[in-house]
Design an enzyme around this catalytic site. Structure first.
Site, PDB file in Angstrom:
ATOM      1  N   LYS A   1      28.323  -4.101  -4.123  1.00  0.00           N
ATOM      2  CA  LYS A   1      29.744  -3.884  -4.503  1.00  0.00           C
ATOM      3  C   LYS A   1      30.477  -3.079  -3.072  1.00  0.00           C
ATOM      4  CE  LYS A   1      28.674  -3.237  -9.106  1.00  0.00           C
ATOM      5  NZ  LYS A   1      28.824  -2.075 -10.530  1.00  0.00           N
TER       6      LYS A   1
ATOM      7  N   HIS B   1       6.333   5.752  11.173  1.00  0.00           N
ATOM      8  CA  HIS B   1       5.638   5.732   9.851  1.00  0.00           C
ATOM      9  C   HIS B   1       4.830   7.162   9.678  1.00  0.00           C
ATOM     10  CE1 HIS B   1       4.193   4.246   6.228  1.00  0.00           C
ATOM     11  NE2 HIS B   1       3.778   2.900   6.798  1.00  0.00           N
TER      12      HIS B   1
ATOM     13  N   ARG C   1      11.864   3.717   2.270  1.00  0.00           N
ATOM     14  CA  ARG C   1      11.263   2.741   3.461  1.00  0.00           C
ATOM     15  C   ARG C   1      12.487   1.542   3.766  1.00  0.00           C
ATOM     16  NH1 ARG C   1       5.979   0.964   4.240  1.00  0.00           N
ATOM     17  NH2 ARG C   1       5.734  -0.934   5.277  1.00  0.00           N
TER      18      ARG C   1
ATOM     19  N   ARG D   1       0.684  -1.140  -0.111  1.00  0.00           N
ATOM     20  CA  ARG D   1      -0.158  -0.105   0.009  1.00  0.00           C
ATOM     21  C   ARG D   1       0.818   1.278  -0.021  1.00  0.00           C
ATOM     22  NH1 ARG D   1      -2.605  -4.013   1.790  1.00  0.00           N
ATOM     23  NH2 ARG D   1      -0.912  -4.493   2.984  1.00  0.00           N
ATOM     24  N   THR D   2       1.931   1.277   0.933  1.00  0.00           N
ATOM     25  CA  THR D   2       2.739   2.687   1.095  1.00  0.00           C
ATOM     26  C   THR D   2       3.467   2.837  -0.492  1.00  0.00           C
ATOM     27  OG1 THR D   2       3.084   2.298   3.367  1.00  0.00           O
ATOM     28  CG2 THR D   2       4.487   3.790   2.165  1.00  0.00           C
TER      29      THR D   2
END
Length: 338
Positions: free
Chosen positions: A101, A155, A122, A72-73
């Site tokens: 790397k 959040h 996120r 959803r986000t």
């Protein structure tokens, strides 16, 4: 940098430069976002209005750096950017970047900023988005960061869409002030519940009830925060202790992805489900919310109940993020005057 010297990530003209913490929202700013979100969704109902929104930010680019699972986000940010005409790119695994790397995540984000105006992050590590924003300030990088979820801590855009949902629900019922909100489930590790509680402290006489297993109670820092801001709260391990009085119920799932950092032990989670007895006890105008994804805490059969609001939350999230992006990239006044 000492905590007392922590920057507020606000520009000289009072706009959010970065959105990192839920605490950055003021009551005034929240309601300004609600107005823009409402105006944008109203404009989008017509072809002319949708075209207007599509031409608001056609010269801007956004990067979704989502290395923690999301449905959803991610999709609501991508959709919100599209509505405003912003082109998007995505990095959803460190395995596809130069971090494989040995490049640091901070250098990766700095690289993203060379190609994009807005970076939505996120990340599983608490405080990661804030560290990136601080690095931008120190390196004089004039791009923007939005925290799309960080560890068990923050959040902010979930909290924004949740309080927007509550605002829309209670608009004709005296507003959010004075309402009683019951939180249920994994309150120790659930960042969505924590973040929403921060915003409820912006309102007057809101009452909070906390229902959870003993090992998953809301952490002490949040209880101190509520006490400091005059929020009365109660605790129980039984939903039926408070369900009859609730104006809104905020259900959450068990956050077992954090078991390595915070083990809750074996829990009988059956007491924290929306059972027939709990449903019967709820007021006719009580609403039930959930940040999703759900497991078994809300039966699918409840989706048709007029008190369910979790699917409305999903849609509200897109429009709340439209308002936030419009604010940060300075096209909100254009939308407001349309």
């Amino acid at each position: 940098m000492a905590k007392k010297d922590k920057p507020n990530f606000v520009t000289s003209n009072g706009r959010l430069l970065h959105l990192i913490d839920t605490q950055q929202f003021t009551h005034e700013l929240l309601h300004a976002f609600f107005k823009i979100a409402d105006k944008a969704r109203q404009l989008y109902t017509s072809g002319i209005g949708a075209s207007f929104l599509k031409h608001c930010l056609p010269n801007k680019r956004a990067l979704l750096y989502f290395v923690q699972p999301s449905t959803r986000t991610f999709l609501s940010f991508e959709s919100a950017a599209s509505i405003l005409g912003i082109s998007t790119a995505q990095v959803t695994s460190t395995r596809t970047s130069s971090e494989l790397k040995g490049e640091t995540p901070f250098d990766s984000v700095h690289t993203f900023a060379m190609y994009h105006d807005l970076i939505i992050i996120r990340y599983p590590e608490p405080g990661f988005a804030e560290k990136c924003a601080l690095q931008f300030l120190e390196s004089d990088v004039s791009k923007h960061i939005i925290n799309g979820g960080s560890g068990m801590d923050q959040h902010p855009t979930q909290a924004l869409l949740d309080v927007y949902t509550l605002h829309r629900e209670f608009l004709r019922r005296g507003g959010l002030d004075g309402k009683r909100i019951m939180f249920v489930g994994d309150l120790a590790r659930g960042r969505a519940a924590r973040s929403l509680i921060y915003l409820l402290c912006k309102y007057q006489d809101v009452k909070v009830d906390l229902v959870s297993p003993d090992s998953l109670k809301l952490k002490g820092d949040m209880k101190k925060y509520m006490t400091k801001h005059g929020i009365n709260f109660r605790e129980s391990d039984s939903m039926l202790a408070f369900s009859k009085e609730a104006d809104a119920v905020y259900m959450t799932r068990i956050q077992d992805e954090y078991d390595k950092e915070f083990s809750a032990g074996k829990i009988d989670y059956s007491a924290y489900k929306l059972t027939d007895a709990v449903i019967t006890s709820l007021k006719p105008n009580c609403i039930v919310m959930h940040p999703l994804p759900r497991r078994e805490e809300i039966p699918v059969s409840f989706d048709a109940d007029p008190r369910s609001r979790y699917w409305e939350q999903v849609e509200n999230g897109m429009w709340a993020r439209v308002a936030l992006i419009a604010h940060i990239l300075e096209c909100d006044l254009k939308i407001k005057s349309a």
